[in-house]
Scaffold this motif. Structure first.
Motif, PDB file in Angstrom:
ATOM      1  N   VAL A  79     -19.199  72.098  92.814  1.00 46.18           N
ATOM      2  CA  VAL A  79     -19.337  72.722  91.505  1.00 46.18           C
ATOM      3  C   VAL A  79     -19.986  71.714  90.572  1.00 46.18           C
ATOM      4  O   VAL A  79     -19.580  70.554  90.511  1.00 46.18           O
ATOM      5  CB  VAL A  79     -17.968  73.144  90.945  1.00 46.18           C
ATOM      6  CG1 VAL A  79     -18.099  73.646  89.511  1.00 46.18           C
ATOM      7  CG2 VAL A  79     -17.337  74.209  91.840  1.00 46.18           C
ATOM      8  N   GLN A  80     -21.003  72.150  89.880  1.00 47.71           N
ATOM      9  CA  GLN A  80     -21.629  71.327  88.849  1.00 47.71           C
ATOM     10  C   GLN A  80     -21.275  71.916  87.490  1.00 47.71           C
ATOM     11  O   GLN A  80     -21.339  73.127  87.293  1.00 47.71           O
ATOM     12  CB  GLN A  80     -23.149  71.285  89.019  1.00 47.71           C
ATOM     13  CG  GLN A  80     -23.630  70.559  90.268  1.00 47.71           C
ATOM     14  CD  GLN A  80     -23.515  71.418  91.521  1.00 47.71           C
ATOM     15  OE1 GLN A  80     -23.839  72.599  91.499  1.00 47.71           O
ATOM     16  NE2 GLN A  80     -23.051  70.834  92.610  1.00 47.71           N
ATOM     17  N   LEU A  81     -20.915  71.032  86.582  1.00 51.01           N
ATOM     18  CA  LEU A  81     -20.527  71.446  85.241  1.00 51.01           C
ATOM     19  C   LEU A  81     -21.457  70.805  84.217  1.00 51.01           C
ATOM     20  O   LEU A  81     -21.709  69.593  84.285  1.00 51.01           O
ATOM     21  CB  LEU A  81     -19.083  71.029  84.955  1.00 51.01           C
ATOM     22  CG  LEU A  81     -18.012  71.560  85.912  1.00 51.01           C
ATOM     23  CD1 LEU A  81     -16.663  70.924  85.592  1.00 51.01           C
ATOM     24  CD2 LEU A  81     -17.917  73.065  85.832  1.00 51.01           C
ATOM     25  N   SER A 128     -22.111  75.828  87.947  1.00 56.74           N
ATOM     26  CA  SER A 128     -23.033  76.315  88.971  1.00 56.74           C
ATOM     27  C   SER A 128     -22.577  75.795  90.329  1.00 56.74           C
ATOM     28  O   SER A 128     -21.767  74.884  90.416  1.00 56.74           O
ATOM     29  CB  SER A 128     -24.463  75.864  88.674  1.00 56.74           C
ATOM     30  OG  SER A 128     -24.546  74.455  88.670  1.00 56.74           O
ATOM     31  N   GLY A 129     -23.112  76.389  91.350  1.00 50.22           N
ATOM     32  CA  GLY A 129     -22.753  75.973  92.702  1.00 50.22           C
ATOM     33  C   GLY A 129     -21.818  76.953  93.386  1.00 50.22           C
ATOM     34  O   GLY A 129     -21.954  77.243  94.567  1.00 50.22           O
ATOM     35  N   ARG A 130     -20.844  77.417  92.629  1.00 48.26           N
ATOM     36  CA  ARG A 130     -19.951  78.445  93.128  1.00 48.26           C
ATOM     37  C   ARG A 130     -19.200  79.052  91.956  1.00 48.26           C
ATOM     38  O   ARG A 130     -19.174  78.480  90.861  1.00 48.26           O
ATOM     39  CB  ARG A 130     -18.973  77.893  94.153  1.00 48.26           C
ATOM     40  CG  ARG A 130     -18.024  76.845  93.635  1.00 48.26           C
ATOM     41  CD  ARG A 130     -17.020  76.408  94.690  1.00 48.26           C
ATOM     42  NE  ARG A 130     -17.672  75.822  95.858  1.00 48.26           N
ATOM     43  CZ  ARG A 130     -17.002  75.276  96.873  1.00 48.26           C
ATOM     44  NH1 ARG A 130     -15.685  75.271  96.869  1.00 48.26           N
ATOM     45  NH2 ARG A 130     -17.648  74.766  97.897  1.00 48.26           N
ATOM     46  N   ASN A 154     -15.451  84.525  83.154  1.00 44.43           N
ATOM     47  CA  ASN A 154     -15.663  84.363  84.593  1.00 44.43           C
ATOM     48  C   ASN A 154     -16.943  85.059  85.055  1.00 44.43           C
ATOM     49  O   ASN A 154     -17.568  84.627  86.024  1.00 44.43           O
ATOM     50  CB  ASN A 154     -14.458  84.890  85.369  1.00 44.43           C
ATOM     51  CG  ASN A 154     -13.256  83.953  85.261  1.00 44.43           C
ATOM     52  OD1 ASN A 154     -13.398  82.769  84.941  1.00 44.43           O
ATOM     53  ND2 ASN A 154     -12.073  84.485  85.505  1.00 44.43           N
ATOM     54  N   ALA A 155     -17.325  86.088  84.387  1.00 39.08           N
ATOM     55  CA  ALA A 155     -18.565  86.785  84.774  1.00 39.08           C
ATOM     56  C   ALA A 155     -19.781  85.897  84.556  1.00 39.08           C
ATOM     57  O   ALA A 155     -20.768  85.994  85.300  1.00 39.08           O
ATOM     58  CB  ALA A 155     -18.703  88.077  83.981  1.00 39.08           C
ATOM     59  N   ARG A 156     -19.700  85.037  83.559  1.00 36.53           N
ATOM     60  CA  ARG A 156     -20.810  84.120  83.264  1.00 36.53           C
ATOM     61  C   ARG A 156     -20.548  82.700  83.749  1.00 36.53           C
ATOM     62  O   ARG A 156     -21.353  81.814  83.509  1.00 36.53           O
ATOM     63  CB  ARG A 156     -21.087  84.103  81.761  1.00 36.53           C
ATOM     64  CG  ARG A 156     -21.704  85.377  81.238  1.00 36.53           C
ATOM     65  CD  ARG A 156     -21.998  85.278  79.738  1.00 36.53           C
ATOM     66  NE  ARG A 156     -22.829  86.385  79.261  1.00 36.53           N
ATOM     67  CZ  ARG A 156     -22.370  87.570  78.964  1.00 36.53           C
ATOM     68  NH1 ARG A 156     -21.084  87.835  79.082  1.00 36.53           N
ATOM     69  NH2 ARG A 156     -23.197  88.512  78.535  1.00 36.53           N
ATOM     70  N   ASN A 157     -19.397  82.526  84.424  1.00 39.39           N
ATOM     71  CA  ASN A 157     -19.080  81.204  84.984  1.00 39.39           C
ATOM     72  C   ASN A 157     -19.066  80.117  83.907  1.00 39.39           C
ATOM     73  O   ASN A 157     -19.591  79.015  84.102  1.00 39.39           O
ATOM     74  CB  ASN A 157     -20.077  80.805  86.083  1.00 39.39           C
ATOM     75  CG  ASN A 157     -19.383  80.510  87.408  1.00 39.39           C
ATOM     76  OD1 ASN A 157     -18.288  80.996  87.677  1.00 39.39           O
ATOM     77  ND2 ASN A 157     -20.029  79.704  88.226  1.00 39.39           N
ATOM     78  N   THR A 158     -18.466  80.451  82.781  1.00 41.28           N
ATOM     79  CA  THR A 158     -18.451  79.506  81.670  1.00 41.28           C
ATOM     80  C   THR A 158     -17.056  79.379  81.063  1.00 41.28           C
ATOM     81  O   THR A 158     -16.206  80.265  81.227  1.00 41.28           O
ATOM     82  CB  THR A 158     -19.416  79.927  80.555  1.00 41.28           C
ATOM     83  OG1 THR A 158     -19.054  81.241  80.105  1.00 41.28           O
ATOM     84  CG2 THR A 158     -20.851  79.919  81.025  1.00 41.28           C
ATOM     85  N   VAL A 159     -16.855  78.273  80.379  1.00 40.54           N
ATOM     86  CA  VAL A 159     -15.648  78.060  79.595  1.00 40.54           C
ATOM     87  C   VAL A 159     -16.077  77.502  78.250  1.00 40.54           C
ATOM     88  O   VAL A 159     -17.077  76.783  78.148  1.00 40.54           O
ATOM     89  CB  VAL A 159     -14.673  77.101  80.315  1.00 40.54           C
ATOM     90  CG1 VAL A 159     -15.295  75.745  80.553  1.00 40.54           C
ATOM     91  CG2 VAL A 159     -13.359  76.991  79.551  1.00 40.54           C
ATOM     92  N   HIS A 160     -15.350  77.893  77.219  1.00 39.45           N
ATOM     93  CA  HIS A 160     -15.711  77.503  75.865  1.00 39.45           C
ATOM     94  C   HIS A 160     -14.544  76.812  75.173  1.00 39.45           C
ATOM     95  O   HIS A 160     -13.373  77.016  75.531  1.00 39.45           O
ATOM     96  CB  HIS A 160     -16.114  78.730  75.051  1.00 39.45           C
ATOM     97  CG  HIS A 160     -17.200  79.541  75.668  1.00 39.45           C
ATOM     98  ND1 HIS A 160     -18.520  79.150  75.657  1.00 39.45           N
ATOM     99  CD2 HIS A 160     -17.149  80.722  76.333  1.00 39.45           C
ATOM    100  CE1 HIS A 160     -19.240  80.062  76.277  1.00 39.45           C
ATOM    101  NE2 HIS A 160     -18.440  81.016  76.705  1.00 39.45           N
ATOM    102  N   LEU A 161     -14.892  76.029  74.179  1.00 43.27           N
ATOM    103  CA  LEU A 161     -13.891  75.459  73.299  1.00 43.27           C
ATOM    104  C   LEU A 161     -14.354  75.702  71.867  1.00 43.27           C
ATOM    105  O   LEU A 161     -15.341  75.105  71.435  1.00 43.27           O
ATOM    106  CB  LEU A 161     -13.697  73.966  73.549  1.00 43.27           C
ATOM    107  CG  LEU A 161     -12.573  73.323  72.722  1.00 43.27           C
ATOM    108  CD1 LEU A 161     -11.213  73.840  73.178  1.00 43.27           C
ATOM    109  CD2 LEU A 161     -12.640  71.799  72.811  1.00 43.27           C
ATOM    110  N   GLN A 162     -13.683  76.590  71.185  1.00 43.20           N
ATOM    111  CA  GLN A 162     -13.976  76.856  69.791  1.00 43.20           C
ATOM    112  C   GLN A 162     -13.196  75.864  68.945  1.00 43.20           C
ATOM    113  O   GLN A 162     -11.975  75.820  68.997  1.00 43.20           O
ATOM    114  CB  GLN A 162     -13.579  78.291  69.424  1.00 43.20           C
ATOM    115  CG  GLN A 162     -13.828  78.655  67.973  1.00 43.20           C
ATOM    116  CD  GLN A 162     -15.305  78.703  67.618  1.00 43.20           C
ATOM    117  OE1 GLN A 162     -16.117  79.199  68.401  1.00 43.20           O
ATOM    118  NE2 GLN A 162     -15.657  78.188  66.453  1.00 43.20           N
ATOM    119  N   MET A 163     -13.924  75.076  68.179  1.00 44.14           N
ATOM    120  CA  MET A 163     -13.312  74.035  67.354  1.00 44.14           C
ATOM    121  C   MET A 163     -13.424  74.460  65.900  1.00 44.14           C
ATOM    122  O   MET A 163     -14.511  74.434  65.321  1.00 44.14           O
ATOM    123  CB  MET A 163     -14.011  72.700  67.591  1.00 44.14           C
ATOM    124  CG  MET A 163     -14.049  72.270  69.043  1.00 44.14           C
ATOM    125  SD  MET A 163     -15.076  70.800  69.318  1.00 44.14           S
ATOM    126  CE  MET A 163     -14.173  69.576  68.368  1.00 44.14           C
TER     127      MET A 163
END
Length: 124
Positions: A2-4, A25-27, A74-83
């Motif tokens: 997995v690449q972040l 990316s990657g999986r 999960n559909a976009r394979n992303t995680v966010h941090l709202q600050m």
């Protein structure tokens, strides 16, 4: 593997807002617990926030509770941090981390995948 890749860092005024993103990316990371981490005085790293694979369970370090929100897509394979309402004490490089388990922990040794980090600078 997995690449972040983190993005969204920059300069923000205290009291403003900033949204960090981490693209994987990657999986698929839909079954991975995820976290945002920053260096902290006296510690190697501090877990700012974590989220379980389902998104049902989250954790925040005391200093950011009520101000930061972690979320995942999960559909976009992303995680966010709202600050929201950041302070100069939040200035740091923020790293995204992924653990190939559905349960999140707040120890670096449980996380196998790490991004390169994105710099957040909060001006007073």
């Amino acid at each position: 593997q997995v690449q972040l890749v983190e993005s969204g860092g920059g300069l923000v005024q205290a009291g403003g807002s900033l949204r960090l993103s981490c693209a994987a990316s990657g999986r698929s990371i839909s079954m991975y617990a995820l976290g945002w981490v920053r260096p902290a005085p006296g510690k190697e790293r501090e877990f700012v926030a974590t989220i379980s694979a389902s998104g049902d369970s989250t954790y925040y370090t005391d200093s950011v509770k009520g101000r930061f929100t972690i979320s995942r897509d999960n559909a976009r394979n992303t995680v966010h941090l709202q600050m929201n309402s950041p302070t100069p004490e939040d200035t740091a490089v923020y790293y995204c981390a992924a653990r190939d388990s559905i349960v999140a922990f707040t120890s670096s040794r449980y996380y196998k995948y790490w991004g390169q980090g994105t710099q957040v600078t909060v001006s007073s």
